[in-house]
Every structure is written in C-alpha cells, then in structure tokens.
Design a protein around this motif. Structure first.
Motif, PDB file in Angstrom:
ATOM      1  N   VAL A   1      -2.765   6.505   4.820  1.00  0.00           N
ATOM      2  CA  VAL A   1      -3.835   5.557   4.499  1.00  0.00           C
ATOM      3  C   VAL A   1      -3.785   4.362   5.448  1.00  0.00           C
ATOM      4  O   VAL A   1      -4.812   3.796   5.802  1.00  0.00           O
ATOM      5  CB  VAL A   1      -3.728   5.095   3.030  1.00  0.00           C
ATOM      6  N   SER A   2      -2.602   4.015   5.921  1.00  0.00           N
ATOM      7  CA  SER A   2      -2.471   2.852   6.804  1.00  0.00           C
ATOM      8  C   SER A   2      -3.150   3.064   8.148  1.00  0.00           C
ATOM      9  O   SER A   2      -3.350   2.109   8.889  1.00  0.00           O
ATOM     10  CB  SER A   2      -0.998   2.507   7.010  1.00  0.00           C
ATOM     11  N   ASN A   3      -3.537   4.287   8.470  1.00  0.00           N
ATOM     12  CA  ASN A   3      -4.264   4.565   9.712  1.00  0.00           C
ATOM     13  C   ASN A   3      -5.744   4.226   9.601  1.00  0.00           C
ATOM     14  O   ASN A   3      -6.452   4.216  10.601  1.00  0.00           O
ATOM     15  CB  ASN A   3      -4.110   6.040  10.105  1.00  0.00           C
ATOM     16  N   LEU A   4      -6.221   3.950   8.406  1.00  0.00           N
ATOM     17  CA  LEU A   4      -7.633   3.637   8.179  1.00  0.00           C
ATOM     18  C   LEU A   4      -7.854   2.140   8.382  1.00  0.00           C
ATOM     19  O   LEU A   4      -8.103   1.387   7.446  1.00  0.00           O
ATOM     20  CB  LEU A   4      -8.054   4.071   6.773  1.00  0.00           C
ATOM     21  N   THR A   5      -7.785   1.704   9.620  1.00  0.00           N
ATOM     22  CA  THR A   5      -7.749   0.272   9.926  1.00  0.00           C
ATOM     23  C   THR A   5      -9.038  -0.476   9.596  1.00  0.00           C
ATOM     24  O   THR A   5      -9.022  -1.694   9.516  1.00  0.00           O
ATOM     25  CB  THR A   5      -7.391   0.050  11.406  1.00  0.00           C
ATOM     26  N   ASN A   6     -10.152   0.222   9.412  1.00  0.00           N
ATOM     27  CA  ASN A   6     -11.404  -0.442   9.046  1.00  0.00           C
ATOM     28  C   ASN A   6     -11.666  -0.416   7.547  1.00  0.00           C
ATOM     29  O   ASN A   6     -12.750  -0.780   7.110  1.00  0.00           O
ATOM     30  CB  ASN A   6     -12.579   0.182   9.793  1.00  0.00           C
ATOM     31  N   LEU A   7     -10.684  -0.009   6.775  1.00  0.00           N
ATOM     32  CA  LEU A   7     -10.827   0.079   5.326  1.00  0.00           C
ATOM     33  C   LEU A   7     -10.899  -1.327   4.717  1.00  0.00           C
ATOM     34  O   LEU A   7     -10.113  -2.207   5.062  1.00  0.00           O
ATOM     35  CB  LEU A   7      -9.622   0.838   4.751  1.00  0.00           C
ATOM     36  N   TYR A   8     -11.858  -1.538   3.822  1.00  0.00           N
ATOM     37  CA  TYR A   8     -12.023  -2.832   3.159  1.00  0.00           C
ATOM     38  C   TYR A   8     -11.597  -2.802   1.698  1.00  0.00           C
ATOM     39  O   TYR A   8     -11.225  -3.820   1.146  1.00  0.00           O
ATOM     40  CB  TYR A   8     -13.488  -3.288   3.222  1.00  0.00           C
ATOM     41  N   ASN A   9     -11.683  -1.640   1.084  1.00  0.00           N
ATOM     42  CA  ASN A   9     -11.445  -1.530  -0.345  1.00  0.00           C
ATOM     43  C   ASN A   9     -10.615  -0.270  -0.598  1.00  0.00           C
ATOM     44  O   ASN A   9     -11.047   0.822  -0.245  1.00  0.00           O
ATOM     45  CB  ASN A   9     -12.798  -1.436  -1.049  1.00  0.00           C
ATOM     46  N   LEU A  10      -9.437  -0.436  -1.208  1.00  0.00           N
ATOM     47  CA  LEU A  10      -8.577   0.700  -1.522  1.00  0.00           C
ATOM     48  C   LEU A  10      -8.332   0.710  -3.026  1.00  0.00           C
ATOM     49  O   LEU A  10      -7.648  -0.164  -3.555  1.00  0.00           O
ATOM     50  CB  LEU A  10      -7.247   0.589  -0.773  1.00  0.00           C
ATOM     51  N   VAL A  11      -8.934   1.669  -3.717  1.00  0.00           N
ATOM     52  CA  VAL A  11      -8.804   1.780  -5.167  1.00  0.00           C
ATOM     53  C   VAL A  11      -8.199   3.147  -5.474  1.00  0.00           C
ATOM     54  O   VAL A  11      -8.858   4.172  -5.309  1.00  0.00           O
ATOM     55  CB  VAL A  11     -10.170   1.610  -5.876  1.00  0.00           C
ATOM     56  N   LEU A  12      -6.955   3.145  -5.909  1.00  0.00           N
ATOM     57  CA  LEU A  12      -6.237   4.379  -6.223  1.00  0.00           C
ATOM     58  C   LEU A  12      -5.587   4.288  -7.602  1.00  0.00           C
ATOM     59  O   LEU A  12      -4.517   4.834  -7.827  1.00  0.00           O
ATOM     60  CB  LEU A  12      -5.160   4.650  -5.151  1.00  0.00           C
ATOM     61  N   HIS A  13      -6.236   3.593  -8.530  1.00  0.00           N
ATOM     62  CA  HIS A  13      -5.658   3.464  -9.863  1.00  0.00           C
ATOM     63  C   HIS A  13      -5.796   4.773 -10.648  1.00  0.00           C
ATOM     64  O   HIS A  13      -6.653   5.599 -10.355  1.00  0.00           O
ATOM     65  CB  HIS A  13      -6.249   2.268 -10.625  1.00  0.00           C
TER      66      HIS A  13
ATOM     67  N   ASN B   1      -0.496  -2.656   7.438  1.00  0.00           N
ATOM     68  CA  ASN B   1      -1.238  -2.470   8.683  1.00  0.00           C
ATOM     69  C   ASN B   1      -2.747  -2.504   8.480  1.00  0.00           C
ATOM     70  O   ASN B   1      -3.504  -2.451   9.449  1.00  0.00           O
ATOM     71  CB  ASN B   1      -0.871  -1.124   9.331  1.00  0.00           C
ATOM     72  N   LEU B   2      -3.203  -2.580   7.245  1.00  0.00           N
ATOM     73  CA  LEU B   2      -4.641  -2.573   6.947  1.00  0.00           C
ATOM     74  C   LEU B   2      -5.210  -3.977   7.125  1.00  0.00           C
ATOM     75  O   LEU B   2      -5.491  -4.685   6.163  1.00  0.00           O
ATOM     76  CB  LEU B   2      -4.883  -2.054   5.521  1.00  0.00           C
ATOM     77  N   ARG B   3      -5.393  -4.383   8.348  1.00  0.00           N
ATOM     78  CA  ARG B   3      -5.748  -5.767   8.688  1.00  0.00           C
ATOM     79  C   ARG B   3      -7.099  -6.220   8.133  1.00  0.00           C
ATOM     80  O   ARG B   3      -7.342  -7.408   8.012  1.00  0.00           O
ATOM     81  CB  ARG B   3      -5.732  -5.964  10.209  1.00  0.00           C
ATOM     82  N   ASN B   4      -7.998  -5.299   7.805  1.00  0.00           N
ATOM     83  CA  ASN B   4      -9.329  -5.674   7.298  1.00  0.00           C
ATOM     84  C   ASN B   4      -9.462  -5.529   5.793  1.00  0.00           C
ATOM     85  O   ASN B   4     -10.517  -5.842   5.244  1.00  0.00           O
ATOM     86  CB  ASN B   4     -10.406  -4.829   7.986  1.00  0.00           C
ATOM     87  N   ILE B   5      -8.427  -5.069   5.130  1.00  0.00           N
ATOM     88  CA  ILE B   5      -8.508  -4.790   3.694  1.00  0.00           C
ATOM     89  C   ILE B   5      -8.733  -6.081   2.896  1.00  0.00           C
ATOM     90  O   ILE B   5      -8.115  -7.104   3.178  1.00  0.00           O
ATOM     91  CB  ILE B   5      -7.251  -4.034   3.198  1.00  0.00           C
ATOM     92  N   GLU B   6      -9.639  -6.025   1.931  1.00  0.00           N
ATOM     93  CA  GLU B   6      -9.932  -7.176   1.075  1.00  0.00           C
ATOM     94  C   GLU B   6      -9.469  -6.951  -0.352  1.00  0.00           C
ATOM     95  O   GLU B   6      -9.166  -7.899  -1.060  1.00  0.00           O
ATOM     96  CB  GLU B   6     -11.439  -7.460   1.091  1.00  0.00           C
ATOM     97  N   ASN B   7      -9.428  -5.692  -0.786  1.00  0.00           N
ATOM     98  CA  ASN B   7      -9.074  -5.379  -2.167  1.00  0.00           C
ATOM     99  C   ASN B   7      -8.162  -4.159  -2.192  1.00  0.00           C
ATOM    100  O   ASN B   7      -8.494  -3.131  -1.613  1.00  0.00           O
ATOM    101  CB  ASN B   7     -10.351  -5.095  -2.969  1.00  0.00           C
ATOM    102  N   ILE B   8      -7.026  -4.289  -2.884  1.00  0.00           N
ATOM    103  CA  ILE B   8      -6.131  -3.156  -3.110  1.00  0.00           C
ATOM    104  C   ILE B   8      -5.896  -3.051  -4.612  1.00  0.00           C
ATOM    105  O   ILE B   8      -5.478  -4.020  -5.241  1.00  0.00           O
ATOM    106  CB  ILE B   8      -4.776  -3.325  -2.390  1.00  0.00           C
ATOM    107  N   ASP B   9      -6.173  -1.882  -5.155  1.00  0.00           N
ATOM    108  CA  ASP B   9      -5.914  -1.615  -6.570  1.00  0.00           C
ATOM    109  C   ASP B   9      -5.073  -0.343  -6.659  1.00  0.00           C
ATOM    110  O   ASP B   9      -5.572   0.757  -6.470  1.00  0.00           O
ATOM    111  CB  ASP B   9      -7.213  -1.443  -7.350  1.00  0.00           C
TER     112      ASP B   9
END
Length: 128
Positions: free
Chosen positions: A4-16, A30-38
């Motif tokens: 998942v860390s290779n998805l550098t343009n990811l903004y929202n990661l929801v894996l609940h 490494n997710l420099r653009n991520i705004e939300n992690i769940d």
C-alpha cells in the motif's frame, strides 16, 4: 500490507473491519499525500509507528479497536495537520500531560481509553 505504501497519490485509506492481524506497516509513512487513515476495528498489534506522525497532509488517524500496545508516540504532537486521533479500545497506556507536544498540537479531538491513558489535554475525550 506494505505494498500500500507504493500508492504515493493515495489520499484516503480506509481498511476498517478487515481482521488484519499484524504490525501496522511503518512503510505507511511513505504516503506523503495521505489525509485520512482508518485502520480501526482490526487486530493490529504492537506499537503505533511513529512514521505516521511525519505524514505532512495527515488530518485524521483512526486506530481504535485493535490490540495496539505501548504509548501514543510523542511525535504525533509535531504532526502538522493532524486534527483527529482515535486510539481507544486498544491496550495503550500512559499519561499525556498538558505540557506535552500532543496537548499543544493541532489535534482538536483525541479519543483514548479511560483508565488506561491519563490524558490532561483539553482535546481529550475517553471511552470506557
């Protein structure tokens, strides 16, 4: 999954609610653009990776309902945009004093476990 860390343009990661059971990969830092992690309501264990605190765009981090241990890394007090941190229903413990970086940070909503974490921040709310 560390891929998942290779998805550098990811903004929202929801894996609940996925029954993941491992350490939270530090590579998520490494997710420099991520705004939300769940990653809530899984079976993640171990410590919260301090690398997550260095994410420049991260505004919301939900890790509730896992089996995380240790303390909340003090580095989260230096996270530039983090305003929401939910870590209740884990095995975390410790004290967050009013003069800690976490209390004086941008975090305006911090949800912890009553009785496990003694939080003196005005932004703290706790769950039993």
């Amino acid at each position: 999954p560390t891929q998942v860390s290779n998805l550098t343009n990811l903004y929202n990661l929801v894996l609940h609610f996925n029954d993941f059971s491992s350490l939270i990969p530090s590579e998520l830092g490494n997710l420099r653009n991520i705004e939300n992690i769940d990653l809530g309501d899984n079976e993640f264990e171990g410590s919260i990776p301090s690398e997550l605190a260095s994410l420049p765009q991260l505004a919301s981090l939900r890790l509730a309902g896992n089996s995380l241990t240790s303390t909340i890394p003090e580095e989260f007090g230096m996270a530039p945009k983090l305003s929401f941190l939910e870590v209740n229903n884990n095995l975390l413990s410790g004290t967050i004093n009013t003069d800690s970086d976490i209390c004086t940070s941008e975090i305006d909503r911090l949800i912890v476990d009553c009785g496990r974490i003694d939080c003196e921040c005005p932004s703290c709310s706790c769950s039993a």
